[in-house]
Design a protein around this motif. Structure first.
Motif, PDB file in Angstrom:
ATOM      1  N   SER A  77     -12.449   7.305  20.082  1.00 31.50           N
ATOM      2  CA  SER A  77     -13.761   7.106  20.716  1.00 31.50           C
ATOM      3  C   SER A  77     -13.867   5.699  21.289  1.00 31.50           C
ATOM      4  O   SER A  77     -14.323   5.508  22.415  1.00 31.50           O
ATOM      5  CB  SER A  77     -14.860   7.348  19.695  1.00 31.50           C
ATOM      6  OG  SER A  77     -16.116   7.037  20.258  1.00 31.50           O
TER       7      SER A  77
ATOM      8  N   HIS B 173     -11.752   5.249  24.388  1.00 33.55           N
ATOM      9  CA  HIS B 173     -12.409   5.813  25.575  1.00 33.55           C
ATOM     10  C   HIS B 173     -13.497   4.876  26.092  1.00 33.55           C
ATOM     11  O   HIS B 173     -13.676   4.708  27.304  1.00 33.55           O
ATOM     12  CB  HIS B 173     -13.005   7.179  25.215  1.00 33.55           C
ATOM     13  CG  HIS B 173     -13.561   7.901  26.421  1.00 33.55           C
ATOM     14  ND1 HIS B 173     -14.842   7.716  26.876  1.00 33.55           N
ATOM     15  CD2 HIS B 173     -12.990   8.800  27.260  1.00 33.55           C
ATOM     16  CE1 HIS B 173     -15.049   8.471  27.930  1.00 33.55           C
ATOM     17  NE2 HIS B 173     -13.944   9.159  28.195  1.00 33.55           N
ATOM     18  N   GLU B 174     -14.230   4.273  25.145  1.00 30.77           N
ATOM     19  CA  GLU B 174     -15.275   3.331  25.545  1.00 30.77           C
ATOM     20  C   GLU B 174     -14.684   2.150  26.321  1.00 30.77           C
ATOM     21  O   GLU B 174     -15.332   1.601  27.215  1.00 30.77           O
ATOM     22  CB  GLU B 174     -16.023   2.814  24.312  1.00 30.77           C
ATOM     23  CG  GLU B 174     -16.897   3.829  23.624  1.00 30.77           C
ATOM     24  CD  GLU B 174     -18.115   4.179  24.459  1.00 30.77           C
ATOM     25  OE1 GLU B 174     -18.597   3.296  25.201  1.00 30.77           O
ATOM     26  OE2 GLU B 174     -18.559   5.335  24.393  1.00 30.77           O
TER      27      GLU B 174
ATOM     28  N   HIS C 247     -19.332   7.288  21.620  1.00 25.81           N
ATOM     29  CA  HIS C 247     -18.560   8.203  22.461  1.00 25.81           C
ATOM     30  C   HIS C 247     -18.477   9.581  21.823  1.00 25.81           C
ATOM     31  O   HIS C 247     -18.606  10.611  22.508  1.00 25.81           O
ATOM     32  CB  HIS C 247     -17.152   7.636  22.691  1.00 25.81           C
ATOM     33  CG  HIS C 247     -16.257   8.588  23.457  1.00 25.81           C
ATOM     34  ND1 HIS C 247     -16.486   8.911  24.777  1.00 25.81           N
ATOM     35  CD2 HIS C 247     -15.158   9.299  23.055  1.00 25.81           C
ATOM     36  CE1 HIS C 247     -15.559   9.781  25.175  1.00 25.81           C
ATOM     37  NE2 HIS C 247     -14.746  10.024  24.147  1.00 25.81           N
TER      38      HIS C 247
END
Length: 614
Positions: free
Chosen positions: A405, A408-409, A486
Motif C-alpha cells: 500500500s 503504491h502511495e 491505499h
C-alpha cells in the motif's frame, strides 16, 4: 488492766515491730489511693460513655424532628397556589369559600396535620378543616397572633404556640396569598407534636426542645413544657403573654440544678416530675437545622457511674491486694532471687549464643533474598526488553503487511514527478519558463508528499523506548490513515472519522498508539474483505478526564468463543495469524494508563480509553 489483755493481743504487739507498722500504714494508704483513683477514672469513663450515648440519641431525634417539620413545610406553599383557594378568595363568594371546608378537611386527614384554616386579610377565619367540630376555628380572629403579622409582613412564617381553642401546642406554618390589589388571605397549617412527645417518652432519656428564648416547646416530660432554661426579661414576658403564645403558662425556670464545674459542665442535677429526689444527667444540646430551636437530651449518669465505680473499685482493690501480696512475697523470696539470678544469667548467656546463631542464619537468608531480588530485577529488565522487542516486531510485521500500500502511495507521485520533469524540459527548450516553473513547483510538492510518507514510515519503524506524553489525537489518526489509506481505497471501504472536539489531546506514546490504530484498521479491513459496502467508523468522545476512541466496522463481528479469550496470546481468527496483535495493543494501552475493550454491535467495535491531557 494488764490482767485483762488477751494473750493474742500480746502476740500481735510482739509481731508489730516499728518497721512492720510502717508497712501496714503504707499498705492502707496505698489501698485508699487506689480506691480514689479508681473512682475518679470510673467517673471519667462513665461520663464519656454517657456523653456518646446522649450525642447519638440527640442526633437521631433531631433527624426525626427535622423530617417531621420538613414534611409539612411545603403544604402552605402548595395551598397558596391552589386555584380553588385563590378563586374563592378573589370572588369572596360565600358558597365557594364554604366549599373549601371539605377540601381542607380531606387534605388535613391525608397529610396528618392537626388543622388547616384560611384567614381573610384582617385575620378572620373563613374556612377550616375542623369546620364540623365544636372547636371549629371559623369565625375566630387571629390577627393578634405573631404568625399572622409575620406572614402579612414577610409572606411566610413559622410560629410555635399554644392553641387558644384546641388547648394543644403546635407549630403554625403560614403563607400569605397576594392578589392584584394586595393581600387576599393567609393559609395556616398547624402541626401538633403530641406524637413526637409520646415517642420520646418511651426512652429513659428526658428530651426537650427550646426556642431562641430558651423556652421549652416540646418535651417528653409534659410538666416541663413552656418552662425556661434561662431567665426571661419582663418586657419579653409581657409580649409573650399578649400574643397568648403559651397561654397562661408560668414560664418558670426548668428544675435543673447548677451545672458542675471543670470538665463536667454538661452534668446537671434534675428532679423528674413524680420523683422524690434529684438525679444526675449528662446534657447534650444540638441545633435543629432550618429552625432556631435546640434539642436537649438528658442521659441518666447514675446507673453507668454506679456500675463503673463498683467495677473499678473492685479491680483497684484486687490490684492493690495483688500488689501488696507481691511485695510481701518479695521479701520471702529474697534469698531465692540470688539463685534465680544466677540461673537467669546462665539462661541469658545461652540466649545470647542462640541469638548469635540465629543472626548468622538470618544474615545468610538475607543474602539469599538479596541475590534473589537482583535476579528478579534482571528477569524483569529482560522481560521489559523482550516486550519492547515484541512491540518492535509487531510494528515491522505491520509494515510488511502495508508495504504494498505504501509503495503504491509513493509510486503515484514518483510517476507524476517523471511526467512533470519531462514536460519541464520540453517547456524550457521552447523557452516557456513560466509554465516550466509551475511544473517544477508541482514536482517540489510531490517530493514533500513522498517525504511525508517516508518520514511516517521511518518514525513508525524506529525502535525507541516508550515515551508517554501529551499527543494530539488527530495527528495519530492521520498518521495511521497515511499508512493504510491505499488499502482503504483499494477495497472501496468508506471511512468516517468523528471527533467530539476538534483538538483532543490524550496521554500516550504517539508511535505506539498509531501502531494500535494501524493494527485495528488492518483487522477491520480483513474482516470486511468479503463484505460489500464496507464501512469503518472512528469516533472519539470525552467523559470527564478520559477520552474514548471507538473503531467499528460493519463486518461479521467476532465469534463468541474468540471473544472470551481475545486478549490471550495466540488467540486469532486469521488462518495465518499469530494471535499477538491484540495482546500487544492491550499492553500498549495499559502502559499509557488506559483500557481496551471489544464487543459485537452490528460488527466488531473496539473501544480504547485513554487519560485526557490537560
Amino acid at each position: 488492766m494488764s490482767a485483762f489483755v488477751s494473750p493474742g493481743f500480746g502476740k500481735v504487739r510482739r509481731w508489730l515491730t516499728p518497721r512492720r507498722a510502717v508497712a501496714v500504714v503504707l499498705a492502707v494508704a496505698t489501698l485508699a489511693a487506689l480506691d480514689f483513683a479508681a473512682r475518679y477514672a470510673a467517673a471519667r469513663w462513665a461520663y464519656g460513655s454517657v456523653r456518646v450515648a446522649a450525642a447519638t440519641a440527640a442526633e437521631l431525634r433531631v433527624a426525626v424532628l427535622q423530617s417531621e417539620i420538613e414534611k409539612h413545610r411545603t403544604l402552605p406553599l402548595i395551598l397558596a397556589e391552589d386555584p380553588d383557594v385563590r378563586a374563592a378568595l378573589a370572588s369572596k363568594d360565600p358558597e365557594r369559600i364554604a366549599a373549601l371546608n371539605p377540601k381542607l378537611e380531606t387534605l388535613s386527614t391525608n397529610a396528618r396535620v392537626s388543622v388547616i384554616y384560611l384567614l381573610d386579610p384582617l385575620g378572620m377565619t373563613i374556612a377550616a378543616s375542623n369546620w364540623r367540630t365544636p372547636t371549629s376555628f371559623i369565625g375566630n380572629n387571629y390577627a393578634f397572633r405573631p404568625y399572622y403579622r409575620l406572614a402579612v409582613a414577610h409572606g411566610a412564617a413559622e410560629h410555635f404556640a399554644f392553641g387558644t381553642v384546641s388547648q394543644l401546642p403546635g407549630l403554625f406554618l403560614t403563607r400569605r396569598l397576594d392578589g392584584p390589589d394586595g393581600v387576599i388571605g393567609i393559609i395556616v397549617v398547624k402541626v401538633e407534636v403530641q406524637a413526637i412527645e409520646t415517642e420520646w417518652r418511651r426512652f429513659a432519656t428526658p428530651t426537650f426542645v427550646t426556642d431562641e428564648r430558651s423556652i421549652v416547646l416540646i418535651s417528653s416530660e409534659p410538666a416541663w413544657r413552656f418552662h425556661a432554661t434561662a431567665p426571661i426579661a419582663a418586657g419579653e414576658r409581657a409580649e409573650i403573654r399578649a400574643s397568648l403564645q403559651f397561654g397562661d403558662a408560668s414560664l418558670e425556670l426548668l428544675p435543673l440544678a447548677t451545672r458542675l464545674s471543670g470538665a463536667d459542665q454538661d452534668v446537671v442535677r434534675a428532679r423528674l416530675p413524680g420523683e422524690a429526689q434529684d438525679r444526675m444527667f449528662v446534657e447534650h444540646a444540638t441545633e435543629v437545622p432550618t429552625t432556631q430551636w435546640r434539642l436537649h437530651v438528658l442521659a441518666p449518669a447514675e446507673p453507668t457511674l454506679g456500675l463503673a465505680a463498683a467495677a473499678a473499685r473492685a479491680v483497684a482493690l484486687l490490684a492493690g491486694l495483688i500488689g501488696l501480696g507481691t511485695a510481701g512475697l518479695w521479701r520471702l523470696n529474697h534469698r531465692r532471687r540470688e539463685t534465680e539470678r544466677a540461673r537467669q544469667e546462665r539462661v541469658r548467656r545461652e540466649l545470647e549464643t542462640n541469638v548469635r546463631q540465629r543472626t548468622a542464619e538470618l544474615e545468610t537468608v538475607n543474602g539469599r533474598l538479596v541475590a534473589e531480588i537482583d535476579e528478579r530485577q534482571r528477569a524483569q529488565a529482560a522481560l521489559d526488553n523482550l516486550q519492547d522487542e515484541l512491540v518492535q516486531a509487531s510494528k515491522l510485521a505491520v509494515l510488511g503487511q502495508i508495504s504494498a500500500s505504501v509503495a503504491h502511495e509513493i509510486n503515484q507521485p514518483v510517476a507524476a514527478i517523471r511526467t512533470f520533469a519531462d514536460n519541464a524540459r520540453e517547456l524550457l527548450a521552447r523557452n516557456e519558463v513560466t509554465v516550466a516553473s509551475g511544473n517544477l513547483a508541482t514536482i517540489a510538492s510531490l517530493t514533500d508528499k513522498i517525504g511525508t510518507i517516508t518520514g511516517e514510515l521511518r518514525a513508525f519503524a524506529r525502535k525507541a523506548p516508550a515515551k508517554v506524553e501529551a499527543v494530539r489525537l488527530q495527528t495519530v489518526i492521520d498518521g495511521a490513515l497515511l499508512l493504510v489509506g491505499h488499502r482503504l481505497r483499494l477495497q472501496a471501504v468508506d471511512l468516517e472519522v468523528v471527533m467530539a472536539e476538534p483538538d483532543l489531546i490524550v496521554t500516550a506514546d504517539r508511535i505506539r498508539l498509531e501502531q494500535v490504530l494501524v493494527n485495528l484498521l488492518q483487522n477491520a479491513l480483513e474482516a470486511l474483505s468479503n463484505t460489500p459496502d464496507g464501512r469503518i467508523r472512528i469516533a472519539a468522545g470525552t467523559e470527564a478526564d478520559r477520552v474514548s476512541i471507538e473503531i467499528a466496522d460493519n463486518g461479521p463481528g467476532l465469534p463468541a468463543e474468540v471473544m472470551a479469550s481475545l486478549f490471550m496470546p495466540f488467540t486469532t481468527t486469521k488462518p495465518g495469524g499469530l494471535g499477538l496483535g491484540l495482546v500487544i495493543s492491550n499492553d500498549i494501552i495499559t502502559e499509557a494508563g488506559g483500557s481496551f475493550a471489544v464487543e459485537n454491535r452490528g460488527g466488531a467495535v473496539f473501544t480504547i480509553t485513554l487519560p485526557r491531557a490537560s
